[in-house]
Design a protein around this motif. Structure first.
Motif, PDB file in Angstrom:
ATOM      1  N   PRO A  25      37.845  48.371  37.210  1.00 56.88           N
ATOM      2  CA  PRO A  25      37.519  47.065  37.809  1.00 56.88           C
ATOM      3  C   PRO A  25      38.767  46.243  38.076  1.00 56.88           C
ATOM      4  O   PRO A  25      39.753  46.314  37.336  1.00 56.88           O
ATOM      5  CB  PRO A  25      36.624  46.416  36.743  1.00 56.88           C
ATOM      6  CG  PRO A  25      36.053  47.561  35.973  1.00 56.88           C
ATOM      7  CD  PRO A  25      37.109  48.621  35.972  1.00 56.88           C
ATOM      8  N   THR A  26      38.725  45.492  39.159  1.00 54.39           N
ATOM      9  CA  THR A  26      39.915  44.754  39.588  1.00 54.39           C
ATOM     10  C   THR A  26      40.390  43.767  38.530  1.00 54.39           C
ATOM     11  O   THR A  26      41.601  43.626  38.299  1.00 54.39           O
ATOM     12  CB  THR A  26      39.631  44.010  40.898  1.00 54.39           C
ATOM     13  OG1 THR A  26      39.163  44.941  41.873  1.00 54.39           O
ATOM     14  CG2 THR A  26      40.888  43.345  41.430  1.00 54.39           C
ATOM     15  N   MET A  27      39.486  43.078  37.869  1.00 55.93           N
ATOM     16  CA  MET A  27      39.890  42.107  36.858  1.00 55.93           C
ATOM     17  C   MET A  27      40.548  42.787  35.670  1.00 55.93           C
ATOM     18  O   MET A  27      41.518  42.272  35.103  1.00 55.93           O
ATOM     19  CB  MET A  27      38.672  41.290  36.409  1.00 55.93           C
ATOM     20  CG  MET A  27      39.025  40.097  35.540  1.00 55.93           C
ATOM     21  SD  MET A  27      40.156  38.934  36.358  1.00 55.93           S
ATOM     22  CE  MET A  27      39.091  38.278  37.640  1.00 55.93           C
ATOM     23  N   VAL A  28      40.038  43.949  35.282  1.00 50.04           N
ATOM     24  CA  VAL A  28      40.672  44.719  34.203  1.00 50.04           C
ATOM     25  C   VAL A  28      42.063  45.164  34.630  1.00 50.04           C
ATOM     26  O   VAL A  28      43.024  45.100  33.853  1.00 50.04           O
ATOM     27  CB  VAL A  28      39.792  45.919  33.816  1.00 50.04           C
ATOM     28  CG1 VAL A  28      40.484  46.783  32.768  1.00 50.04           C
ATOM     29  CG2 VAL A  28      38.439  45.450  33.316  1.00 50.04           C
ATOM     30  N   SER A  29      42.174  45.626  35.870  1.00 49.46           N
ATOM     31  CA  SER A  29      43.483  46.015  36.392  1.00 49.46           C
ATOM     32  C   SER A  29      44.443  44.832  36.423  1.00 49.46           C
ATOM     33  O   SER A  29      45.637  44.976  36.111  1.00 49.46           O
ATOM     34  CB  SER A  29      43.319  46.603  37.797  1.00 49.46           C
ATOM     35  OG  SER A  29      44.565  46.914  38.368  1.00 49.46           O
ATOM     36  N   ALA A  30      43.932  43.639  36.794  1.00 46.30           N
ATOM     37  CA  ALA A  30      44.791  42.448  36.839  1.00 46.30           C
ATOM     38  C   ALA A  30      45.320  42.103  35.454  1.00 46.30           C
ATOM     39  O   ALA A  30      46.514  41.792  35.291  1.00 46.30           O
ATOM     40  CB  ALA A  30      44.001  41.275  37.423  1.00 46.30           C
ATOM     41  N   LYS A  31      44.473  42.152  34.434  1.00 44.40           N
ATOM     42  CA  LYS A  31      44.919  41.839  33.073  1.00 44.40           C
ATOM     43  C   LYS A  31      45.896  42.891  32.557  1.00 44.40           C
ATOM     44  O   LYS A  31      46.868  42.573  31.856  1.00 44.40           O
ATOM     45  CB  LYS A  31      43.701  41.740  32.149  1.00 44.40           C
ATOM     46  CG  LYS A  31      42.778  40.562  32.446  1.00 44.40           C
ATOM     47  CD  LYS A  31      43.532  39.240  32.300  1.00 44.40           C
ATOM     48  CE  LYS A  31      42.617  38.054  32.547  1.00 44.40           C
ATOM     49  NZ  LYS A  31      43.357  36.768  32.435  1.00 44.40           N
ATOM     50  N   MET A  32      45.653  44.153  32.900  1.00 45.28           N
ATOM     51  CA  MET A  32      46.547  45.224  32.467  1.00 45.28           C
ATOM     52  C   MET A  32      47.936  45.055  33.070  1.00 45.28           C
ATOM     53  O   MET A  32      48.954  45.119  32.367  1.00 45.28           O
ATOM     54  CB  MET A  32      45.955  46.567  32.864  1.00 45.28           C
ATOM     55  CG  MET A  32      46.798  47.773  32.485  1.00 45.28           C
ATOM     56  SD  MET A  32      46.098  49.309  33.114  1.00 45.28           S
ATOM     57  CE  MET A  32      46.350  49.067  34.872  1.00 45.28           C
TER      58      MET A  32
END
Length: 364
Positions: free
Chosen positions: A157-164
């Motif tokens: 998911p994009t939000m998970v990728s953003a936090k990572m």
């Protein structure tokens, strides 16, 4: 003479019925069936896309009342019709903000950021995706595992990728440790723009790679063998064979990624955070206006973004539409029917010329 005239009349072309020929060469009278088959999809599109767009257009023509009503002296509530005032206020009341493009209007800054991310990300994703597809198309051990592994970035998911990526681009993150230089990637500066580009390319380049790989697998090996026999180099094979034959699939992938990047919101929001003008996009700007309770203005910004996307999609399809909707079978049918019409026209002209000569001889 009568016989010649009768012969000429028999050979003369039948009068036209006045009906216009069908524009779709593949319809063959099956338009009703096609409409029935696509009606469920069109109904879903109407409910999910059409109605929200109409509601947004309606909301952009109204403005929420606030303050004191000068007529009644009471606190104004509800909303009132303002026509196009929400759109005119976009340009009549500029709000200068410091950003990568200098001190410019906030809307212009968001527009430039959206365009920058779209152009840079799509170009890099296309180049990397095509390279990935060419590598995955080769026969080597573990090819299936490689093909499955490149789906991992796209599946996250994009939000998970953003936090990572936010953790990696932190001041004490792994990116600065590997680079040996302290860079504030998550601050409001030029580095934050390139942090967004890197994260977006990492996530979505596999999408273009997979679609390009599907196009590569349709190219027969005999074509490359014939090119190698003729002495074509690897670069010449790529330019003369691979790129032209994979272009239809690649154009579709680039079109999808262009439209998707233009509405970018969650990646800069989750990675850099709100209120950062260097990475603020049109979608984020519209969200801020809506969050502040200015629903009419937010709808106006959304309509501006919608029209921008429609314009880009129209130009894209207008310039490369033949590669998107065309295929060899359609072109073959069109060429065959064009040849049939040309042959029928020649036969009519020959028939008329023969009738004229026959009539003249009989009169003599």
């Amino acid at each position: 003479m009568a016989t010649a005239v009768e012969t000429a009349g028999a050979d003369a072309p039948a009068p036209r019925s006045g009906r216009r020929p069908k524009k779709n060469v593949l319809s063959d009278g099956q338009g009703g069936l096609a409409g029935l088959l696509i009606s469920p999809t069109m109904l879903v599109i109407l409910l999910v896309v059409g109605i929200p767009i109409l509601l947004s257009v309606r909301e952009s023509l109204f403005r929420r009342n606030d303050g004191i009503d000068p007529v009644t002296g009471m606190i104004a509530q509800g909303e009132s019709f303002v026509g196009l005032q929400n759109f005119t206020d976009i340009f009549a009341n500029p709000q200068a903000v410091p950003a990568a493009w200098g001190s410019v209007d906030r809307l212009i800054n968001a527009f430039l950021n959206t365009t920058f991310f779209t152009v840079v990300c799509v170009v890099l994703e296309t180049a990397i995706g095509v390279a990935m597809a060419i590598v995955m198309n080769k026969a080597f051990k573990g090819r299936g595992l490689v093909r499955a592994s490149i789906l991992v970035p796209w599946a996250i998911p994009t939000m998970v990728s953003a936090k990572m990526w936010g953790l990696m681009f932190d001041a004490d993150g792994i990116v600065n440790k590997l680079a040996g230089h302290q860079t504030l990637w998550l601050a409001d500066n030029n580095a934050s723009q390139w942090a967004i580009v890197i994260a977006d390319v990492w996530k979505t380049a596999p999408f273009i790679g997979l679609l390009t790989l599907a196009g590569l697998q349709t190219i027969p090996d005999e074509v490359y063998e014939a090119a190698r026999v003729d002495g074509a180099s690897a670069w010449q094979q790529f330019l003369r064979i691979t790129l032209p034959m994979v272009k239809p699939a690649l154009v579709v992938a680039v079109l999808f990624r262009t439209l998707d990047t233009m509405r970018m919101f969650d990646l800069p929001w989750g990675m850099i955070g709100p209120g950062k003008y260097y990475v603020e996009t049109l979608s984020m700007f519209a969200y801020f206006e809506n969050d502040a309770g200015r629903y009419g203005q937010a709808a106006a910004y959304s309509i501006v973004l919608f029209l921008y996307i429609v314009l880009v999609a129209f130009l894209f399809v207008k310039l490369l539409g033949a590669e998107v909707v065309d295929d060899p079978e359609t072109r073959a049918i069109q060429d065959r029917r064009r040849a049939q019409r040309k042959l029928a026209k020649q036969q009519r002209l020959s028939s008329r010329a023969g009738s004229t000569v026959t009539t003249g001889s009989a009169s003599s």
